[in-house]
Scaffold this active site. Structure first.
Site, mmCIF file in Angstrom:
data_model
loop_
_atom_site.group_PDB
_atom_site.id
_atom_site.type_symbol
_atom_site.label_atom_id
_atom_site.label_comp_id
_atom_site.label_asym_id
_atom_site.label_seq_id
_atom_site.Cartn_x
_atom_site.Cartn_y
_atom_site.Cartn_z
ATOM 1 N N HIS A 1 0.835 -1.205 0.000
ATOM 2 C CA HIS A 1 0.000 0.000 0.000
ATOM 3 C C HIS A 1 0.867 1.251 0.000
ATOM 4 O O HIS A 1 0.699 2.146 -0.839
ATOM 5 C CB HIS A 1 -0.911 -0.009 1.227
ATOM 6 C CG HIS A 1 -1.691 1.245 1.444
ATOM 7 N ND1 HIS A 1 -3.043 1.318 1.212
ATOM 8 C CD2 HIS A 1 -1.324 2.478 1.873
ATOM 9 C CE1 HIS A 1 -3.465 2.539 1.481
ATOM 10 N NE2 HIS A 1 -2.433 3.270 1.894
ATOM 11 N N GLU A 2 1.790 1.334 0.962
ATOM 12 C CA GLU A 2 2.588 2.552 1.088
ATOM 13 C C GLU A 2 3.506 2.753 -0.106
ATOM 14 O O GLU A 2 3.673 3.879 -0.592
ATOM 15 C CB GLU A 2 3.385 2.509 2.390
ATOM 16 C CG GLU A 2 2.529 2.472 3.646
ATOM 17 C CD GLU A 2 1.674 3.721 3.815
ATOM 18 O OE1 GLU A 2 1.926 4.718 3.137
ATOM 19 O OE2 GLU A 2 0.758 3.685 4.656
ATOM 20 N N HIS B 1 1.934 4.315 -3.112
ATOM 21 C CA HIS B 1 1.889 5.778 -3.140
ATOM 22 C C HIS B 1 3.049 6.327 -3.981
ATOM 23 O O HIS B 1 2.914 7.360 -4.646
ATOM 24 C CB HIS B 1 1.956 6.348 -1.734
ATOM 25 C CG HIS B 1 0.661 6.242 -0.973
ATOM 26 N ND1 HIS B 1 -0.527 6.741 -1.450
ATOM 27 C CD2 HIS B 1 0.386 5.702 0.239
ATOM 28 C CE1 HIS B 1 -1.482 6.515 -0.566
ATOM 29 N NE2 HIS B 1 -0.955 5.882 0.461
ATOM 30 N N GLU C 1 -5.643 6.895 -2.047
ATOM 31 C CA GLU C 1 -5.650 5.877 -1.002
ATOM 32 C C GLU C 1 -6.295 4.577 -1.494
ATOM 33 O O GLU C 1 -5.838 3.477 -1.183
ATOM 34 C CB GLU C 1 -6.397 6.392 0.220
ATOM 35 C CG GLU C 1 -5.558 7.227 1.160
ATOM 36 C CD GLU C 1 -4.482 6.407 1.851
ATOM 37 O OE1 GLU C 1 -4.804 5.379 2.458
ATOM 38 O OE2 GLU C 1 -3.310 6.812 1.775
ATOM 39 N N HIS D 1 -8.737 9.060 3.613
ATOM 40 C CA HIS D 1 -8.700 7.700 4.159
ATOM 41 C C HIS D 1 -10.103 7.128 4.335
ATOM 42 O O HIS D 1 -10.372 5.977 3.988
ATOM 43 C CB HIS D 1 -7.974 7.681 5.508
ATOM 44 C CG HIS D 1 -6.520 7.997 5.434
ATOM 45 N ND1 HIS D 1 -6.036 9.278 5.596
ATOM 46 C CD2 HIS D 1 -5.438 7.210 5.201
ATOM 47 C CE1 HIS D 1 -4.717 9.254 5.480
ATOM 48 N NE2 HIS D 1 -4.328 8.013 5.236
#
Length: 880
Positions: A377-378, A381, A401, A469
């Site tokens: 996920h991170e 980004h 997100e 989020h």
């Protein structure tokens, strides 16, 4: 509406067809041109098959964009990327205006190979044709940094730690464009126990703080458990140094070119996360090292093993999609593990624009690197930053997100061989807890079945960046539905193609749907699969006009405000408010209208930033910053507009708020360098008088009514701040400082927001320092104080308070720990002569800053309808 551009008014014929369940999509449509409000450049031109110039794709794309149908100048486009996907090639451009970057402005051109010939298949994005900006700033970058730090960091304690970095000039596409400074802000949010790293945008001609974009994309701690990769043996690509030490340096991937393209994992060794904000890895930070090829338990506990292994899995996943590294060009991938927060465990992880940063865990959590979906996920980004660069605000931020949700989970299930049918496949972050089940631990569930029209969390842009989020699973849930039906390989390819070849920075949910459907057509998915995609978006409510189907019980006075940090004001039948929408043709303005109905009109007539409006029903006063930021002016104008605005007062200090009653005017003035605040009074044409400047006290939050001035007296005694209301009689010059309300907990009570009505003074008070506030009432001269609503945990956490002659209105947050519409800030009201708090409006979304009017009327900023509106009601709803 919110800071986001307005919703498209024209929808492609195919998208409309696919949106109907059961409708066939066997034949591709003829060429279509979809318009975008506020610009002549199309949102998308699709269905083309036009011959393209041979040779360089960038020049071929620019040549194609010379066609009059695009209404743009290709010389204003700077190439960002050329993406090759088999026979398909996409060129991504960034818009510049007078040689300055245009915030969020990007345009894409799509090519395909047909029988050995390059053809253009479509183009689109966001090119702002209406811009006309003088590129010369009148506000210095240093001044813009001070204003950004002061006005865009609302928490006073956080503000003390924030530092402003070097500014860069950009063009923000509001109306004909706003020349702005982009100012990086770096600091600590001690209440949330996390660092702050934001890009603040400040008007370079007026000093107006426009908005700020969070650069740290966090995954917050949750109450859950999971072993993650702990206990499992991982094969790590490491590096042996000349001194025989082994370090987590991976040069075994195809992206390593002999100089760059590594995967590096650093151990911060408990260093503070604040030192790891910003570009790159600080000098002196060492790679995780071991004396043998077997990295020991300390590297498991720090997260180094999981972070390094996980980064390799992320790389391999995206390489299967045709991407080399997070930036697409095979640049080195950096991770830093084992950071702390002010000496305490940092249970979090984030991508800061250049690297991954992981906390070292703590008693309840493993390092967040222990969850592969969080790692994916991170790091996604980073992929998003280097492709569509979806702005981290509002719907585009929720899509940012959401795409990270989707790809993070896809990376985990594919790497670990988890079936899509597994109930835990859709959970995000279920593996980083030590003492809870996966369901309890997960931060999100992509199978939560959220529907945009039914479940969109209606926050204003003042909360969570407009819901980046809290609303992500609406979009990621639709994509996950498609993956569950069509499988991973086909769906991942389409979603990746949509991200890299069709999305642009300011896209909303409808744009995101169109990008995925366009990518599916370009990927030549069969009609039945494209119908599956359309039905998934339908199921999650992402349809044209979805936000207009959200029910409200308030009446809209102005639809779509972008400033959710400045309260409106109302007196009698008139209101005043700051209006700075992206669609405005002029500068930030003060607007007024009648609560009984009718069109709002503009009162301010200068080209500067105007803010902090107040009215007594006869005239409006507000604060205006001059172009060179050498002074702050308080302006006054009759509400009927028959006379021009006049300067009532001018000062070199920031005017934070202003109040008016007849010929009397009072304001709060703040020294930008020291933070000291004082209340000043001006009667008619007389010189201003510093009302609160006695006994070393400060004054804040003035309220003025019928010859009396109330303010909050703030003074530090014995190192402890003491707050209580004070009342100043304008006729006699006498001052009454109310005794502090007796405390029931440790330390003194805390008072806030004193408000004068015709017969009373009311204010909020926290007697036990637990963050909840009751309401006190006294006579207008400050005598006879009594509790109107006793302080206690059942009262709630306040965001603002105001009162009229009939009732007191307070905005309360029912529950900080639950992210749903029911627990967003809501308005409550209590009769001024006593009674119980009652719900004022049943609107499901955030009810933010507000002003009390005659009787029980309230006007407020409301986030229910997926943007920020100024709305009103005349009486409490009582029950919802």
């Amino acid at each position: 509406m919110s800071w986001r551009p307005s919703i498209l008014t024209a929808i492609a014929a195919l998208a409309a067809t696919l949106a109907v369940p059961g409708t066939a999509a066997a034949d591709d449509p003829p060429p279509q041109v979809e318009s975008r409000a506020g610009t002549e450049a199309p949102a998308e031109v699709s269905g083309l098959a036009e011959p393209a110039r041979a040779g360089d794709p960038v020049q071929a794309a620019k040549t194609h964009l010379e066609d009059p149908r695009y209404h743009l100048d290709p010389d204003d486009l700077v190439p960002l990327q050329t993406i090759t996907d088999g026979a398909d090639v996409t060129v991504r451009f960034a818009q510049r205006h007078r040689d300055l970057p245009v915030f969020g402005g990007q345009y894409l051109v799509h090519f395909a190979d047909q029988d050995g010939q390059r053809v253009v298949t479509g183009a689109g994005g966001r090119f702002h044709t209406e811009l006309s900006v003088d590129p010369t700033p009148t506000v210095t970058a240093e001044t813009a940094g001070k204003l950004a730090r002061t006005l865009l960091t609302k928490n006073r304690i956080t503000r003390e730690s924030v530092e402003a970095g070097a500014g860069e000039l950009v063009v923000v596409p509001r109306g004909t464009g706003v020349l702005a400074w982009r100012i990086p802000l770096k600091g600590h949010d001690r209440a949330a126990k996390r660092p702050v790293l934001r890009d603040a945008y400040v008007d370079a001609r007026s000093g107006a703080p426009l908005f700020a974009v969070d650069r740290l994309h966090f995954e917050g701690p949750v109450q859950a458990t999971g072993q993650g990769a702990h206990g499992e043996q991982r094969t790590l690509n490491a590096y042996q140094n000349a001194d025989d030490a082994y370090e987590l340096r991976d040069r075994a991937r195809p992206m390593w070119n002999g100089a760059t393209g590594e995967i590096l994992t650093y151990d911060a060794a408990g260093g503070d996360v604040f030192d790891y904000l910003g570009s790159g890895v600080p000098d002196g930070t060492k790679l995780a090292q071991s004396p043998t090829p077997a990295f020991g338990p300390q590297h498991t506990d720090s997260g180094a093993v999981d972070a390094h292994w996980g980064a390799g899995q992320v790389y391999e996943y995206y390489r299967r999609l045709g991407r080399e590294g997070l930036d697409g060009a095979g640049d080195t991938m950096h991770s830093v593990v084992n950071v702390t927060y002010l000496g305490e465990p940092f249970a979090n992880a984030f991508w800061d624009g250049t690297k991954m940063v992981y906390g070292g865990g703590g008693p309840d959590f493993h390092s967040f690197a222990a969850a592969l979906d969080v790692v994916g996920h991170e790091m996604t980004h980073g992929v998003i930053t280097n492709s569509a660069d979806l702005v981290y605000l509002g719907q585009s931020g929720a899509m940012n997100e959401g795409l990270a949700d989707y790809f993070g989970n896809a990376i985990e299930v594919d790497t670990l061989g988890i079936p899509m049918s597994d109930p835990e496949a859709s959970l995000l972050g279920e593996d980083f807890c030590k003492n809870a089940t996966p369901v309890e631990c997960a931060t999100r569930d992509l199978d939560d079945d959220r529907n945009a029209a039914e479940d969109y969390l209606g926050v204003t842009v003042a909360s969570d960046g407009g819901g980046v989020h809290s609303n992500s699973t609406i979009f990621s849930g639709a994509l996950w539905d498609v993956r569950e039906k069509l499988g991973g390989p086909a769906t991942d390819k389409v979603v990746y193609k949509a991200l890299t070849e069709y999305m642009t920075p300011l896209d909303d949910f409808e744009d995101g749907r169109r990008a995925v459907e366009s990518a599916a057509r370009a990927a030549r998915l069969p009609a039945r699969d494209r119908t599956t995609i359309a039905r998934a978006f339908d199921r999650h409510g992402i349809k044209p006009g979805w936000d207009r189907r959200i029910a409200t019980d308030s009446r809209v006075l102005i639809d779509g405000l972008t400033d959710a940090f400045v309260k409106p004001d109302v007196a009698g039948d008139r209101y005043v408010v700051v209006d700075s929408t992206f669609d405005a043709t002029g500068p930030t303005a003060i607007r007024t209208g009648r609560v009984s109905g009718g069109k709002a009109v503009q009162l301010s007539d200068d080209d500067r930033w105007n803010t902090a409006p107040a009215t007594d029903g006869r005239r409006a006063v507000w604060v205006s910053y001059d172009d060179a930021q050498t002074s702050f002016r308080i302006l006054s104008r009759p509400l009927d507009g028959r006379a021009p605005a006049t300067v009532v007062h001018e000062t070199a200090r920031l005017v934070a708020s202003v109040v008016v009653s007849g010929d009397d005017l009072a304001w709060e003035e703040v020294n930008l360098d020291t933070g000291e605040a004082q209340v000043w009074l001006k009667r008619g044409t007389a010189a201003p008088v510093g009302v609160s400047t006695v006994d070393g006290a400060q004054g804040l939050q003035p309220s003025l009514h019928r010859g009396k001035l109330a303010y909050l007296r703030w003074k530090v005694e014995g190192g402890v701040p003491h707050t209580t209301p004070a009342v100043y009689d304008l006729a006699t010059g006498t001052r009454t400082v109310l005794p502090e309300v007796p405390a029931t907990g440790d330390g003194p009570s805390a008072s806030a927001v004193p408000v004068l009505t015709s017969r009373h003074l009311v204010w909020a008070v926290d007697t036990d320092n637990d963050g909840t506030y009751g309401i006190m009432r006294a006579a207008a001269d400050g005598t006879g104080a009594t509790a109107l609503v006793p302080d206690g945990p059942e009262v709630g956490f306040p965001i603002w308070m105001d009162a009229g002659d009939s009732a007191v209105t307070i905005g309360l947050i029912p529950d900080f720990t639950v992210a749903n519409n029911a627990d967003l800030p809501k308005l409550f009201q209590v009769p001024l002569n006593g009674g119980t708090l009652q719900r004022y409006s049943c609107n499901r979304g955030e009810q933010f800053l507000f002003a009390a009017g005659d009787g029980e009327r309230v006007v407020w900023l409301d986030g229910t309808a997926a943007d920020t509106d100024l709305v009103t009601r005349t009486r409490p709803a009582r029950r919802c």
